[in-house]
Design a protein around this motif. Structure first.
Motif, PDB file in Angstrom:
ATOM      1  N   GLN A  43       1.565   6.795  -9.927  1.00 46.36           N
ATOM      2  CA  GLN A  43       0.637   7.796 -10.441  1.00 46.36           C
ATOM      3  C   GLN A  43      -0.702   7.182 -10.849  1.00 46.36           C
ATOM      4  O   GLN A  43      -1.764   7.785 -10.657  1.00 46.36           O
ATOM      5  N   SER A  44      -0.664   5.970 -11.403  1.00 44.81           N
ATOM      6  CA  SER A  44      -1.907   5.325 -11.859  1.00 44.81           C
ATOM      7  C   SER A  44      -2.838   4.968 -10.705  1.00 44.81           C
ATOM      8  O   SER A  44      -4.019   4.685 -10.914  1.00 44.81           O
ATOM      9  N   MET A  45      -2.319   4.990  -9.462  1.00 42.53           N
ATOM     10  CA  MET A  45      -3.133   4.682  -8.287  1.00 42.53           C
ATOM     11  C   MET A  45      -3.618   5.943  -7.586  1.00 42.53           C
ATOM     12  O   MET A  45      -4.200   5.875  -6.502  1.00 42.53           O
ATOM     13  N   LYS A  46      -3.398   7.086  -8.196  1.00 38.90           N
ATOM     14  CA  LYS A  46      -3.683   8.368  -7.545  1.00 38.90           C
ATOM     15  C   LYS A  46      -5.147   8.498  -7.104  1.00 38.90           C
ATOM     16  O   LYS A  46      -5.447   9.095  -6.075  1.00 38.90           O
ATOM     17  N   SER A  47      -6.072   7.926  -7.873  1.00 43.40           N
ATOM     18  CA  SER A  47      -7.493   8.055  -7.538  1.00 43.40           C
ATOM     19  C   SER A  47      -7.850   7.407  -6.205  1.00 43.40           C
ATOM     20  O   SER A  47      -8.851   7.770  -5.578  1.00 43.40           O
ATOM     21  N   LEU A  67       0.833  -1.205   0.000  1.00 41.59           N
ATOM     22  CA  LEU A  67       0.000   0.000   0.000  1.00 41.59           C
ATOM     23  C   LEU A  67       0.870   1.258   0.000  1.00 41.59           C
ATOM     24  O   LEU A  67       0.567   2.236  -0.691  1.00 41.59           O
ATOM     25  N   LYS A  68       1.949   1.217   0.777  1.00 40.80           N
ATOM     26  CA  LYS A  68       2.876   2.363   0.794  1.00 40.80           C
ATOM     27  C   LYS A  68       3.498   2.569  -0.588  1.00 40.80           C
ATOM     28  O   LYS A  68       3.659   3.704  -1.045  1.00 40.80           O
ATOM     29  N   ALA A  69       3.827   1.471  -1.256  1.00 36.14           N
ATOM     30  CA  ALA A  69       4.424   1.563  -2.592  1.00 36.14           C
ATOM     31  C   ALA A  69       3.438   2.165  -3.587  1.00 36.14           C
ATOM     32  O   ALA A  69       3.822   2.935  -4.482  1.00 36.14           O
ATOM     33  N   TYR A  70       2.151   1.850  -3.420  1.00 36.77           N
ATOM     34  CA  TYR A  70       1.125   2.369  -4.331  1.00 36.77           C
ATOM     35  C   TYR A  70       0.994   3.891  -4.227  1.00 36.77           C
ATOM     36  O   TYR A  70       0.521   4.536  -5.169  1.00 36.77           O
ATOM     37  N   LEU A  71       1.401   4.449  -3.106  1.00 32.64           N
ATOM     38  CA  LEU A  71       1.334   5.907  -2.946  1.00 32.64           C
ATOM     39  C   LEU A  71       2.315   6.613  -3.885  1.00 32.64           C
ATOM     40  O   LEU A  71       2.177   7.812  -4.140  1.00 32.64           O
ATOM     41  N   LEU A  87      -4.190   6.011   2.238  1.00 30.89           N
ATOM     42  CA  LEU A  87      -3.703   6.733   3.425  1.00 30.89           C
ATOM     43  C   LEU A  87      -4.582   6.458   4.633  1.00 30.89           C
ATOM     44  O   LEU A  87      -4.083   6.267   5.752  1.00 30.89           O
ATOM     45  N   LEU A  88      -5.892   6.428   4.414  1.00 29.03           N
ATOM     46  CA  LEU A  88      -6.819   6.142   5.513  1.00 29.03           C
ATOM     47  C   LEU A  88      -6.575   4.742   6.061  1.00 29.03           C
ATOM     48  O   LEU A  88      -6.577   4.530   7.279  1.00 29.03           O
ATOM     49  N   THR A  89      -6.352   3.788   5.167  1.00 29.21           N
ATOM     50  CA  THR A  89      -6.088   2.406   5.586  1.00 29.21           C
ATOM     51  C   THR A  89      -4.807   2.324   6.404  1.00 29.21           C
ATOM     52  O   THR A  89      -4.777   1.691   7.476  1.00 29.21           O
ATOM     53  N   LEU A  90      -3.757   2.967   5.928  1.00 30.32           N
ATOM     54  CA  LEU A  90      -2.475   2.960   6.648  1.00 30.32           C
ATOM     55  C   LEU A  90      -2.615   3.598   8.022  1.00 30.32           C
ATOM     56  O   LEU A  90      -2.073   3.102   9.020  1.00 30.32           O
ATOM     57  N   TRP A  91      -3.340   4.706   8.084  1.00 28.17           N
ATOM     58  CA  TRP A  91      -3.544   5.395   9.368  1.00 28.17           C
ATOM     59  C   TRP A  91      -4.342   4.536  10.334  1.00 28.17           C
ATOM     60  O   TRP A  91      -3.983   4.387  11.504  1.00 28.17           O
TER      61      TRP A  91
END
Length: 329
Positions: free
Chosen positions: A172-176, A165-169, A182-186
């Motif tokens: 760019q294609s995962m921007k949506s 999930l951190k890598a997906y941040l 971020l909510l999941t990580l938090w």
């Protein structure tokens, strides 16, 4: 035209008007006039039986699924979305436009919300995985990690999905879906750096409202099935709680509950998560406690229950305080 033929034509027209099949938009219009969402669901279910036009039936199932999701009937909603996705037809007039791929993603979300990761995985491994739609691909990847989190039995099992999930941040294609990531990580880690990114970069998002405490994160099973490595603390919010409810809702609750009724708030695989919710609810004045239940699969679940105070308004107060609940039989 002779009188006999004219009479046949008139009769045919009259019969077609009487037995004309309803359209999905008409079913929706009548459903929203029902007194409760439960009655709306029942009405739509009955009406779907009479539909034969594929596009209308598909649209009616989509609407039914949205109602079921509102009631947190995630298992039923998942089936309705999947049924709609399996109907080869276009969108119905006057109804929301959704591709079958979007409906599969909706079914995945609902399956995960009730902790049914095997069903979620089966949908994710269908043709939707090869979608050419970038947004669909984003959700396929996100929900694959949500499924991995659902499977986690302990904190160590969180490492791989959280790293992905951190890598997906950074993609760019995962921007949506970055706000959701971020909510999941938090939520899972309790690390405030993730919540700070949400409020800074997405100040007007639903995710930011959850972090601030303006919106309560309802205890849907997905979030509470997941072991947590830290405690995510919401802000105090800027809204004033209003526990008033419509008279019809109060009447419904009072008619179906007694002073011995119990309300289920959450179902957990980890006892520590159940205790966190139980203590939180107790602090808000509710009579909460935990029971355990061993399923046929051999897995033990911990259930958070709240005793009804006998006034018939306990469920309304819980929901107004941000806790979705179900009558425990």
């Amino acid at each position: 035209m002779n009188k006999k033929l004219f009479a046949i034509v008139i009769f045919s027209l009259f019969t077609s008007l009487i037995f004309a099949e309803p359209k999905a938009k008409d079913i929706k219009a009548q459903a929203v006039k029902q007194s409760t969402v439960e009655e709306s669901v029942s009405y739509v279910k009955n009406q779907i039986k009479s539909l034969t036009v594929a596009s209308e039936k598909r649209a009616a199932y989509v609407f039914l699924a949205s109602l079921q999701e509102q009631l947190a009937l995630y298992g039923d909603a998942q089936k309705s979305y999947a049924t709609a996705a399996g109907i080869a037809a276009g969108d119905a007039e006057g109804m929301p436009q959704k591709t079958n791929e979007q409906l599969v993603i909706d079914a995945v979300r609902c399956a995960l919300c009730c902790g049914d990761w095997p069903t979620a995985d089966s949908y994710l491994n269908s043709a939707v995985r090869n979608s050419k739609d970038a947004n669909i691909q984003s959700y396929v990847k996100l929900y694959a990690q949500w499924s991995a989190l659902c499977k986690a039995e302990n904190v160590d099992d969180l490492n791989e999905p959280l790293e992905l999930l951190k890598a997906y941040l950074k993609v760019q294609s995962m921007k949506s879906v970055h706000p959701v990531i971020l909510l999941t990580l938090w939520y899972v880690t309790g690390d405030k750096s993730w919540s700070e990114q949400i409020t800074k970069n997405y100040p007007n998002s639903t995710e930011a409202a959850i972090v601030k405490g303006d919106v309560q994160l309802l205890p849907t099973p997905f979030w509470f099935f997941v072991p947590k490595s830290g405690v995510a603390e919401q802000g105090t919010g800027t809204f004033k709680e209003d526990i008033s409810v419509a008279p019809a809702t109060k009447t419904t609750a009072a008619a179906t509950t007694t002073k011995d009724s119990k309300w289920q708030l959450g179902l957990f695989k980890t006892e520590s998560n159940a205790k966190l919710l139980c203590e939180e609810v107790k602090q808000k004045g509710f009579d909460a406690y935990i029971i355990s239940e061993k399923r046929a699969s051999g897995t033990t679940y911990y259930i958070v229950l709240v005793k009804d105070d006998g006034t018939g308004t306990t469920a309304d107060k819980l929901r107004s305080s941000g806790y979705d609940c179900y009558l425990y039989e």
